[in-house]
Design an enzyme around this catalytic site. Structure first.
Site, PDB file in Angstrom:
ATOM      1  CG  ASP A  31      -2.021   0.999   1.148  1.00 37.57           C
ATOM      2  OD1 ASP A  31      -1.726   2.216   1.087  1.00 37.57           O
ATOM      3  OD2 ASP A  31      -3.189   0.594   1.140  1.00 37.57           O
ATOM      4  CG  ASN A  87     -12.262  -0.712   4.564  1.00 41.32           C
ATOM      5  OD1 ASN A  87     -12.525  -1.056   5.700  1.00 41.32           O
ATOM      6  ND2 ASN A  87     -11.083  -0.215   4.239  1.00 41.32           N
ATOM      7  CD  GLN A  94     -15.158  -0.807  -1.962  1.00 36.80           C
ATOM      8  OE1 GLN A  94     -16.276  -1.018  -1.487  1.00 36.80           O
ATOM      9  NE2 GLN A  94     -14.706  -1.430  -3.029  1.00 36.80           N
ATOM     10  CB  VAL A  96      -9.866   1.535  -4.979  1.00 34.66           C
ATOM     11  CG1 VAL A  96      -9.762   0.993  -6.406  1.00 34.66           C
ATOM     12  CG2 VAL A  96      -8.774   2.570  -4.715  1.00 34.66           C
ATOM     13  CG  HIS A 100      -9.213  -3.206  -2.008  1.00 33.76           C
ATOM     14  ND1 HIS A 100     -10.295  -2.483  -2.478  1.00 33.76           N
ATOM     15  CD2 HIS A 100      -8.689  -2.464  -1.004  1.00 33.76           C
ATOM     16  CE1 HIS A 100     -10.421  -1.367  -1.795  1.00 33.76           C
ATOM     17  NE2 HIS A 100      -9.458  -1.333  -0.878  1.00 33.76           N
ATOM     18  CG  HIS A 102      -6.810  -2.847   3.362  1.00 36.97           C
ATOM     19  ND1 HIS A 102      -6.094  -1.753   2.930  1.00 36.97           N
ATOM     20  CD2 HIS A 102      -8.082  -2.662   2.930  1.00 36.97           C
ATOM     21  CE1 HIS A 102      -6.905  -0.936   2.272  1.00 36.97           C
ATOM     22  NE2 HIS A 102      -8.121  -1.469   2.254  1.00 36.97           N
TER      23      HIS A 102
END
Length: 114
Positions: A31, A87, A94, A96, A100, A102
């Protein structure tokens, strides 16, 4: 047609990323705004905006993402533990709109989160 997300641009190699893992179905990278000493983003290569967009056919793909996280944890020596966060939606943080995960590690985490 929607514009490409930053994650799709990473998948397509249009922008650089510090990739730590890749297979036919998912890709993982560091990230750029880490929230822990180790902060890896894991995404399916298939464009899925969020949990609500998942289809029955995606079940195996999401399972492979979790197996990828297991491999990443082994490669990075995260035997002391790590947290996986997803998220879902803007109210949950969230940013994007490409599903996904993390992976966070390298420090103690409190409970409850948030």
């Amino acid at each position: 047609m929607s514009p490409k997300t930053v994650f799709k641009k990473i998948i397509d190699r249009e922008i650089p990323a510090d990739i730590v893992y890749e297979d036919a179905d998912c890709i993982a990278f560091k990230d750029i705004n880490p929230q822990a000493p180790v902060h890896i983003i894991v995404i399916p290569k298939k464009e899925i905006p969020n949990i609500e967009a998942l289809q029955e056919e995606d079940a195996e793909l999401i399972g492979r993402c979790f197996l990828a996280m297991q491999t990443i944890a082994t490669q990075l020596g995260l035997s002391q533990g790590y947290r996986v966060v997803l998220n879902n939606g803007r109210d949950a943080g969230q940013e994007v709109m490409h599903l996904h995960f993390h992976m966070l590690a390298g420090r103690q985490f409190g409970w409850p989160p948030g």
